[in-house]
Write an enzyme that holds these catalytic residues in place. Structure first.
Site, short mmCIF file in Angstrom:
data_model
loop_
_atom_site.label_atom_id
_atom_site.label_comp_id
_atom_site.label_asym_id
_atom_site.label_seq_id
_atom_site.Cartn_x
_atom_site.Cartn_y
_atom_site.Cartn_z
N CYS A 396 0.79 -1.33 0.07
CA CYS A 396 -0.18 0.08 -0.05
C CYS A 396 0.76 1.16 -0.05
CB CYS A 396 -0.90 -0.02 1.23
SG CYS A 396 -2.46 -1.03 1.14
N MET A 397 1.90 1.42 0.70
CA MET A 397 2.79 2.54 0.87
C MET A 397 3.75 2.70 -0.22
SD MET A 397 3.46 2.40 5.03
CE MET A 397 4.43 0.89 5.02
#
EC number: 3.5.3.6
Length: 406
Positions: A396-397
């Site tokens: 996600c990051m």
């Protein structure tokens, strides 16, 4: 091959975009965190240190790390880019003509470093030093926001996603995230790293409202060999999938899109929270969500500008066919039912593959990490007690910008 190219989920990762959490988290409070899509407030300094460990782990794997704040500062140095961003972020319709004029003038005179910090991290009325004759600021409370903070910019995966030789600038589902996309539009259009480079804008770079055609990068897996796997979650719609697929097919960048209908709830807000690609033939899967009988469709080009949509009764078989594999190797979330549910919530399945069979994930997910290890997957662990509370893991990051084929 253009260096702005992502050919897979598991080939050697060479360049990635991250966003270190800073000012936006300082504006996150118990009273506004749910509106800003967080379940809780994070310890700002600890979250930054954990993110630094993530970036350091990537660099140790010879991955070039680009930081969103730095790219935005350098983009704002281009006068046309700065003017465009101010016009899109501070419109007469949003603020009224008088207050919008005053704000644009104030921000236009601000140094680029400070302006980037505000665009990403927000600005409260109590922090605004200028006065305006407009009614709007007189009717606001001191802690109301002039510029809303964007704490979800931490999750660079979602706002844009590189698919083979191009990028989708994603129309986001939630109002709290919709302003993020304009930052990436400006960076990809004017920053020296991207300006004039040979890549395709598939979707989302037009000045229009996309209605229900939403796509978020956490739902998009570039599984390789011309195939793309997309989850239709609470954040990505069938309309968004079909529009992105049409552009991929028109540009000749993909031969098929596999679309999976996911349950619409927060624990699986994106496909990559329940399924990620770890090696050429290996996927991590949370089986309580990723049942074999999930409604699945194969989208392929007809050759006349239209697409063929065919129901597929088993998404695993569809992936095997797309990749030319006899059978996928599936690693399920570790522990008993309680432990697996808890670790999935803490992003055990949301790992970032840096090269075949080597992934980055949170150290707290001990049962799942042990299962990965026994299956021959090397897990490079990072701390995530604070970052994980934002409901996003290493995948996600991160927004891969350059990655090899498989």
């Amino acid at each position: 091959m253009s260096k702005l190219y992502v050919g897979s989920e598991v080939g050697q990762l060479r360049r990635v975009l991250l966003n270190r959490p800073e000012r936006a988290l300082t504006h996150l409070t118990p009273s506004n965190c749910h509106e800003l899509l967080f379940d809780d407030v994070l310890a700002v300094e600890a979250a930054g240190e954990e993110h630094d460990a993530f970036a350091r782990t990537l660099r140790e794997q010879d991955v070039e790390v680009l930081l969103l704040h730095d790219l935005l500062v350098e983009t704002l140095a281009v006068p046309e880019a700065k003017q465009w961003l101010l016009n899109t972020q501070i419109s007469d319709f949003r603020y009224g003509p008088t207050f919008a004029r005053d704000l644009r003038q104030y921000f236009a005179e601000m140094d680029d470093e400070h302006l980037a910090s505000i665009l990403l991290g927000g600005l409260a009325y109590s922090e605004l030093p200028i006065k305006s004759s407009s009614m709007l600021p007189k009717m606001k409370r001191p802690l109301d926001f002039v510029i809303e903070p964007l704490p979800n910019h931490l999750f660079t995966r979602d706002t844009s996603c590189w698919v083979y030789g191009g990028v989708s600038l994603n129309p986001m589902m939630m109002p709290a995230r919709q302003r993020e996309t304009n930052h990436l539009r400006a960076i990809y259009r004017w920053h020296p790293t991207f300006a004039g480079q040979d890549f395709i804008n598939y979707f989302g770079d037009e000045d229009q409202h996309y209605d229900n055609a939403n796509v978020e990068g956490g739902d998009v897996l570039v599984i390789g060999k011309g195939a793309v796997l997309i989850g239709m979650s609470e954040r990505t719609t069938p309309q968004g999938v079909e529009n992105l697929a049409a552009s991929l097919f028109k540009s000749g960048q993909a031969k098929e899109v596999i679309a999976i209908d996911l349950p619409k709830h927060r624990s699986c807000m994106h496909l990559d929270t329940v399924m990620t690609h770890m090696d050429v033939d290996t996927f991590s899967v949370y089986p309580e969500i990723m049942r074999k009988d999930l409604d699945t469709w194969r989208l392929t080009p007809k050759g006349n500008g239209e697409m063929h949509v065919e129901a597929s009764h088993n998404y695993l078989h569809a992936i095997e066919s797309a990749l030319g594999l006899d059978q996928l190797k599936i690693i399920t979330t570790g522990g008993d039912s309680y432990e697996a549910e808890r670790e999935q919530w803490n992003d055990a399945n949301n790992v970032l593959t840096v090269k075949p069979g080597v992934v980055i994930g949170y150290e707290r997910n001990v049962y799942t990490n042990e299962k990965y290890d026994k299956a021959g997957i090397e897990v490079l662990t990072i701390p995530g007690n604070e970052l994980g509370r934002g409901r996003g893991g290493a995948r996600c990051m991160s927004c891969p910008i350059e990655r090899d084929d498989i």
